[in-house]
Design a protein around this motif. Structure first.
Motif, mmCIF file in Angstrom:
data_model
loop_
_atom_site.group_PDB
_atom_site.id
_atom_site.type_symbol
_atom_site.label_atom_id
_atom_site.label_comp_id
_atom_site.label_asym_id
_atom_site.label_seq_id
_atom_site.Cartn_x
_atom_site.Cartn_y
_atom_site.Cartn_z
ATOM 1 N N SER A 125 34.527 -14.001 -9.469
ATOM 2 C CA SER A 125 34.881 -14.940 -8.414
ATOM 3 C C SER A 125 35.242 -14.184 -7.137
ATOM 4 N N GLU A 215 44.386 -14.711 -10.129
ATOM 5 C CA GLU A 215 43.473 -14.459 -9.016
ATOM 6 C C GLU A 215 44.066 -14.921 -7.688
ATOM 7 N N TYR A 269 46.937 -21.434 -2.953
ATOM 8 C CA TYR A 269 45.785 -21.800 -3.785
ATOM 9 C C TYR A 269 45.893 -21.160 -5.162
ATOM 10 N N SER A 270 46.281 -19.894 -5.198
ATOM 11 C CA SER A 270 46.422 -19.188 -6.467
ATOM 12 C C SER A 270 47.486 -19.841 -7.351
ATOM 13 N N LYS A 271 48.609 -20.207 -6.731
ATOM 14 C CA LYS A 271 49.682 -20.856 -7.485
ATOM 15 C C LYS A 271 49.229 -22.188 -8.048
ATOM 16 N N LYS A 272 48.479 -22.948 -7.241
ATOM 17 C CA LYS A 272 47.984 -24.252 -7.690
ATOM 18 C C LYS A 272 47.013 -24.095 -8.844
ATOM 19 N N GLN A 273 46.092 -23.126 -8.730
ATOM 20 C CA GLN A 273 45.114 -22.896 -9.781
ATOM 21 C C GLN A 273 45.783 -22.410 -11.063
ATOM 22 N N HIS A 274 46.784 -21.553 -10.905
ATOM 23 C CA HIS A 274 47.471 -20.997 -12.084
ATOM 24 C C HIS A 274 48.283 -22.064 -12.802
ATOM 25 N N SER A 275 48.851 -23.011 -12.056
ATOM 26 C CA SER A 275 49.670 -24.058 -12.675
ATOM 27 C C SER A 275 48.838 -25.074 -13.439
ATOM 28 N N THR A 276 47.539 -25.151 -13.114
ATOM 29 C CA THR A 276 46.679 -26.123 -13.802
ATOM 30 C C THR A 276 46.067 -25.568 -15.072
ATOM 31 N N HIS A 277 46.307 -24.261 -15.354
ATOM 32 C CA HIS A 277 45.741 -23.632 -16.554
ATOM 33 C C HIS A 277 46.813 -23.413 -17.601
#
Length: 277
Positions: A125, A215, A269-277
């Protein structure tokens, strides 16, 4: 005896080969890519990726750095020339010798190149790529600023601090007489050491998590810290172009603001993506 200033008068040319000068800046520029390649290859190898991909990424980075830094210098710092003489503006930008490079322009070129590289290798990515490359950018920043120091260019403002440098070869801001040369902030050294410390901090953080690093975290913090420091250091530096003398913030500071905002956006953005996983 307390140090009152540092006499700085190195010859920018190391030696000549058949009349061709080998300069400290050119050596530092080459070292930036050579050291960066070693670091990037080490990272790819540790994460089980082919080192050939590091070769390809280095080519992207080299081309992007040269084009971006050169175009950036002219569009950011030589813009009055574009308004007064467009033909001369583009002629000087394209034809050697290349006497001006801008780090902000190099940054734009690099992040564009990383996008093109990530498109070619779908398994990596965009933020994965930038996270692995920014430590090499920090290391490269160290070498480039050391090259500026050896060239006695991008000098700081006058200071009475004990580590002030007297740049005897700087003719832009100094009087012609050596006796009248003022001690100045070694702003190149400030930025070089900051980049070196940032490199070691990033490598330490990556070594703890490697491919499990969320990421964008490294990229986001890198942009905020590096350009935050750049913003502050600009207060200690002489302006690079005359038109900046009438500005509240100089061009380096203005360009650092969107770079910091980009870093903040990447972190969110990284925090948002990490919280959804």
């Amino acid at each position: 005896m307390i140090l009152t200033f540092v006499d700085w008068n190195p010859d920018p040319t190391i030696f000549e080969i058949f009349g061709f000068p080998v300069r400290w800046y050119g050596l530092c520029f080459a070292m930036a890519f050579l050291a960066g390649f070693q670091v990037l290859s080490y990272i790819f190898k540790k994460e089980g990726r082919p080192t050939e991909q590091a070769d390809h990424l280095l080519i992207y980075a080299m081309v992007a750095t040269v084009i971006g830094a050169r175009a950036g210098h002219y569009f950011f710092y030589e813009f009055p020339l574009l308004q007064s003489d467009p033909v001369r503006f583009f002629t000087q930008m394209i034809i050697p010798p290349y006497s001006g490079l801008a780090s902000h322009g190099a940054g734009i070129g690099l992040f564009t190149a990383f996008y093109l590289y990530s498109r070619k290798y779908p398994g990596q990515s965009y933020l994965y790529v930038t996270d692995r490359v920014v430590p090499t950018v920090a290391l490269g920043g160290f070498f480039i600023r050391m090259g500026n120091l050896m060239n006695s260019e991008i000098v700081g403002k006058p200071t009475d601090l004990p580590w002030g440098f007297k740049f005897y070869r700087d003719t832009e801001f100094n009087a012609m007489s050596n006796a009248e040369v003022l001690a100045r902030h070694p702003s190149q050294l400030y930025e070089a050491l900051s980049c070196l410390v940032l490199f070691f901090v990033i490598m330490w953080y990556w070594s703890k998590k490697k491919e499990k690093t969320p990421e964008g975290v490294i990229t986001g913090w890198f942009m905020i810290v590096l350009f935050g420091l750049r913003f502050m250091y600009e207060f200690l530096k002489e302006n690079q172009s005359e038109f900046e003398n009438t500005m509240t913030l100089n061009m380096g500071q203005i360009l650092s603001i969107p770079a910091m905002l980009f870093g903040l956006a990447v972190l969110l953005y990284s925090k948002k993506q990490h919280s959804t996983h």
